[in-house]
Design a protein around this motif. Structure first.
Motif, PDB file in Angstrom:
ATOM      1  N   LYS A   1       0.830  -1.212   0.000  1.00  0.00           N
ATOM      2  CA  LYS A   1       0.000   0.000   0.000  1.00  0.00           C
ATOM      3  C   LYS A   1       0.859   1.254   0.000  1.00  0.00           C
ATOM      4  CE  LYS A   1      -4.655  -0.729   0.996  1.00  0.00           C
ATOM      5  NZ  LYS A   1      -5.299  -1.593   1.963  1.00  0.00           N
ATOM      6  N   ARG A   2       0.572   2.179  -0.903  1.00  0.00           N
ATOM      7  CA  ARG A   2       1.222   3.493  -0.858  1.00  0.00           C
ATOM      8  C   ARG A   2       0.251   4.439  -0.175  1.00  0.00           C
ATOM      9  NH1 ARG A   2       2.557   4.909  -6.863  1.00  0.00           N
ATOM     10  NH2 ARG A   2       3.264   6.842  -5.954  1.00  0.00           N
ATOM     11  N   SER A   3       0.801   5.405   0.586  1.00  0.00           N
ATOM     12  CA  SER A   3      -0.078   6.241   1.402  1.00  0.00           C
ATOM     13  C   SER A   3      -1.109   6.989   0.543  1.00  0.00           C
ATOM     14  CB  SER A   3       0.741   7.207   2.250  1.00  0.00           C
ATOM     15  OG  SER A   3       1.789   7.722   1.474  1.00  0.00           O
ATOM     16  N   LYS A   4      -0.642   7.887  -0.306  1.00  0.00           N
ATOM     17  CA  LYS A   4      -1.601   8.645  -1.110  1.00  0.00           C
ATOM     18  C   LYS A   4      -0.985   8.784  -2.497  1.00  0.00           C
ATOM     19  CE  LYS A   4      -4.455  12.768  -0.762  1.00  0.00           C
ATOM     20  NZ  LYS A   4      -3.964  13.884  -1.550  1.00  0.00           N
ATOM     21  N   ILE A   5      -1.741   8.437  -3.499  1.00  0.00           N
ATOM     22  CA  ILE A   5      -1.149   8.471  -4.838  1.00  0.00           C
ATOM     23  C   ILE A   5      -1.680   9.683  -5.601  1.00  0.00           C
ATOM     24  CG2 ILE A   5      -0.758   7.166  -6.962  1.00  0.00           C
ATOM     25  CD1 ILE A   5      -1.113   4.630  -5.424  1.00  0.00           C
ATOM     26  N   ASP A   6      -0.862  10.771  -5.588  1.00  0.00           N
ATOM     27  CA  ASP A   6      -1.250  11.967  -6.340  1.00  0.00           C
ATOM     28  C   ASP A   6      -0.648  11.916  -7.722  1.00  0.00           C
ATOM     29  OD1 ASP A   6      -2.563  13.135  -4.271  1.00  0.00           O
ATOM     30  OD2 ASP A   6      -0.705  13.923  -3.405  1.00  0.00           O
ATOM     31  N   ASN A   7       0.385  11.095  -7.811  1.00  0.00           N
ATOM     32  CA  ASN A   7       1.240  11.175  -8.974  1.00  0.00           C
ATOM     33  C   ASN A   7       1.610   9.764  -9.401  1.00  0.00           C
ATOM     34  OD1 ASN A   7       4.092  11.129  -9.938  1.00  0.00           O
ATOM     35  ND2 ASN A   7       3.769  13.333  -9.913  1.00  0.00           N
ATOM     36  N   PHE A   8       1.517   9.480 -10.675  1.00  0.00           N
ATOM     37  CA  PHE A   8       1.814   8.125 -11.142  1.00  0.00           C
ATOM     38  C   PHE A   8       2.588   8.245 -12.453  1.00  0.00           C
ATOM     39  CE2 PHE A   8       0.394   4.131 -13.290  1.00  0.00           C
ATOM     40  CZ  PHE A   8       0.995   3.256 -12.406  1.00  0.00           C
ATOM     41  N   PRO A   9       3.935   8.257 -12.356  1.00  0.00           N
ATOM     42  CA  PRO A   9       4.735   8.496 -13.557  1.00  0.00           C
ATOM     43  C   PRO A   9       4.534   7.413 -14.625  1.00  0.00           C
ATOM     44  CG  PRO A   9       6.080   8.687 -11.572  1.00  0.00           C
ATOM     45  CD  PRO A   9       4.765   8.117 -11.146  1.00  0.00           C
ATOM     46  N   VAL A  10       4.233   7.867 -15.830  1.00  0.00           N
ATOM     47  CA  VAL A  10       4.096   6.963 -16.979  1.00  0.00           C
ATOM     48  C   VAL A  10       5.324   7.193 -17.862  1.00  0.00           C
ATOM     49  CG1 VAL A  10       2.701   6.375 -19.002  1.00  0.00           C
ATOM     50  CG2 VAL A  10       1.578   7.120 -16.875  1.00  0.00           C
ATOM     51  N   SER A  11       6.131   6.157 -18.010  1.00  0.00           N
ATOM     52  CA  SER A  11       7.378   6.320 -18.765  1.00  0.00           C
ATOM     53  C   SER A  11       7.439   5.304 -19.903  1.00  0.00           C
ATOM     54  CB  SER A  11       8.578   6.157 -17.827  1.00  0.00           C
ATOM     55  OG  SER A  11       8.517   4.915 -17.156  1.00  0.00           O
ATOM     56  N   ILE A  12       8.427   5.513 -20.783  1.00  0.00           N
ATOM     57  CA  ILE A  12       8.592   4.665 -21.969  1.00  0.00           C
ATOM     58  C   ILE A  12      10.027   4.166 -21.980  1.00  0.00           C
ATOM     59  CG2 ILE A  12       8.362   4.594 -24.518  1.00  0.00           C
ATOM     60  CD1 ILE A  12       5.949   5.849 -23.049  1.00  0.00           C
ATOM     61  N   LYS A  13      10.235   2.929 -22.423  1.00  0.00           N
ATOM     62  CA  LYS A  13      11.610   2.485 -22.694  1.00  0.00           C
ATOM     63  C   LYS A  13      11.661   2.044 -24.149  1.00  0.00           C
ATOM     64  CE  LYS A  13      15.388  -0.409 -21.078  1.00  0.00           C
ATOM     65  NZ  LYS A  13      15.384  -1.487 -22.086  1.00  0.00           N
ATOM     66  N   THR A  14      12.631   2.603 -24.886  1.00  0.00           N
ATOM     67  CA  THR A  14      12.651   2.357 -26.322  1.00  0.00           C
ATOM     68  C   THR A  14      14.077   2.288 -26.852  1.00  0.00           C
ATOM     69  OG1 THR A  14      11.671   3.079 -28.415  1.00  0.00           O
ATOM     70  CG2 THR A  14      12.445   4.831 -26.943  1.00  0.00           C
ATOM     71  N   ARG A  15      14.186   2.201 -28.154  1.00  0.00           N
ATOM     72  CA  ARG A  15      15.487   2.202 -28.843  1.00  0.00           C
ATOM     73  C   ARG A  15      15.563   3.414 -29.756  1.00  0.00           C
ATOM     74  NH1 ARG A  15      18.330  -3.232 -29.874  1.00  0.00           N
ATOM     75  NH2 ARG A  15      17.715  -4.427 -28.040  1.00  0.00           N
ATOM     76  N   ILE A  16      16.733   3.623 -30.384  1.00  0.00           N
ATOM     77  CA  ILE A  16      16.916   4.838 -31.199  1.00  0.00           C
ATOM     78  C   ILE A  16      16.208   4.751 -32.559  1.00  0.00           C
ATOM     79  CG2 ILE A  16      19.055   5.638 -30.119  1.00  0.00           C
ATOM     80  CD1 ILE A  16      20.629   4.245 -32.347  1.00  0.00           C
TER      81      ILE A  16
END
Ligand SMILES: Cc1cc2nc3c(=O)[nH]c(=O)nc-3n(C[C@H](O)[C@H](O)[C@H](O)COP(=O)(O)O)c2cc1C
Length: 344
Positions: A159-174
């Motif tokens: 459990k995380r206390s309060k989720i205001d922020n949820f980073p959405v990231s990408i992993k890719t190639r060139i």
């Protein structure tokens, strides 16, 4: 936590078949990287697969930000996968757009998405808006996943206390067959992802040639006036090299993959003694049995081969460990070597 990249980060790169909960626990304890990534999991498998297909998302207890990586094409499955990742209390979600494996890329997922930027952008937006809906109360509903998966979520969530922020990231190639950083990364930046990790090779190169850090730097220039963090990746072999790359290419961080295999100490620039290597191999086996009792112990054998390198008896230790199936078998094999290698 506002995000996992508030300072220059050196993190553990996602590796299928490698960065499971037991490996992450060991890396976290002995390397203390700034961020950990899970193995990837297909969004379609999250929805339709067996309980065992969720093993990559088993949670180890850790204060270090841990990011769940997903891949796939189906947008409705991305919605359910995002809700599951949120339920499990991960510190962010990463979308794989870099896997070159034929079984994935040739169906259009992973690095296949480099050739289909409009679908790539739809995926990112779907995940981002699912988080907004989640903040407004959207949750997984019975019927959307098999009932046993809800029970599994309850047992595995942190459990995380309060989720205001949820980073959405990408992993890719060139790029796909040539570098197309300019156009491909510009497409991704339109969606304002939290971060983009770039492995400096094309899909066509697979793991051949060297990671091209000048191409990665082009993404840094493109992202200059955005809030998106740019993380470099490829061929880093030490913490010193990691820091040099961050400085030289003006990056927000780097991820280390293969060089961490059997070497959690890489993040701290520590060279372990043979005794320590084997102690940690044994601890890894114990963590594996504890965290993933339904996992296949065979998948640990490669880790044992990586730990058993570069010291007297290494070859015989390695050979014996190639047949183990339980923690206690590992212990029985290693005990005599602990006596032989004990430090004075
Ligand atoms: C065995 C193995 C499995 C991998 N699995 C994944 C994965 O699940 N997701 C991903 O984004 N990259 C995956 N990668 C790529 C790595 O994260 C990393 O981008 C690549 O190995 C280059 O970094 P390195 O030179 O530090 O290893 C994998 C690489 C290896 C060797």
């Amino acid at each position: 936590m506002a995000g996992w990249c508030n300072k220059k980060v050196i993190g553990l790169s996602p590796m299928d078949g490698v960065t499971d909960a037991s490996f992450r626990a060991i890396i976290d304890k002995y390397g203390s990287p700034d961020v950990l990534f899970t193995e990837f999991l297909s969004v379609e498998a999250i929805v339709n697969g067996s309980i065992n297909s969720l093993l990559p998302f088993v949670r180890e207890k850790s204060e270090t930000p841990t990011i769940a990586q997903v891949y796939g094409l189906d947008l409705p499955s991305y919605i359910l996968a995002t809700l599951l990742v949120l339920e499990l209390g991960f510190d962010g979600i990463d979308i794989n757009m870099g896997c070159p494996a034929k079984s994935i890329a040739y169906h259009g997922a992973g690095a296949g998405l480099i050739q289909n930027p409009s679908h790539a952008k739809q995926i990112i937006k779907t995940v981002q808006t699912t988080f907004l809906d989640w903040k407004n109360g959207l949750r997984l509903k019975s019927g959307q996943l098999k009932p046993a998966k809800f029970e599994w979520i309850k047992q595995n969530r942190i459990k995380r206390s309060k989720i205001d922020n949820f980073p959405v990231s990408i992993k890719t190639r060139i790029g796909y067959d040539t570098s197309t950083v300019q156009s491909w990364i510009s497409h991704l930046l339109e969606c304002e992802p939290y971060a983009i990790t770039i492995h400096g090779r094309t899909l066509k190169q697979m793991y051949k040639d060297k990671s091209d850090w000048n191409e990665i730097h082009k993404a840094v220039v493109l992202a200059k006036n955005s809030n998106t963090k740019i993380i470099g990746n490829g061929d880093i072999k030490s913490a010193g090299q990691a820091n040099n790359k961050i400085k030289k290419y003006d990056l927000d961080g780097v991820l280390i993959g293969r060089a961490s295999m059997g070497n959690p100490w890489i993040f701290k620039s520590i060279v372990p003694t043979p005794y320590t290597r084997l102690t940690v191999a044994l601890e890894h086996a114990r963590q594996f049995e504890k965290l993933t009792p339904s996992g296949n112990f065979q998948s640990l054998r490669k880790h044992f081969a990586w730990y058993s390198k570069g010291f007297d008896y290494a070859a015989s230790v390695r050979n014996k460990l190639m047949h183990v199936n339980t923690y206690s078998e590992v212990k029985t094999i290693l005990d005599p070597y602990f006596l032989l290698l004990k430090e004075k």
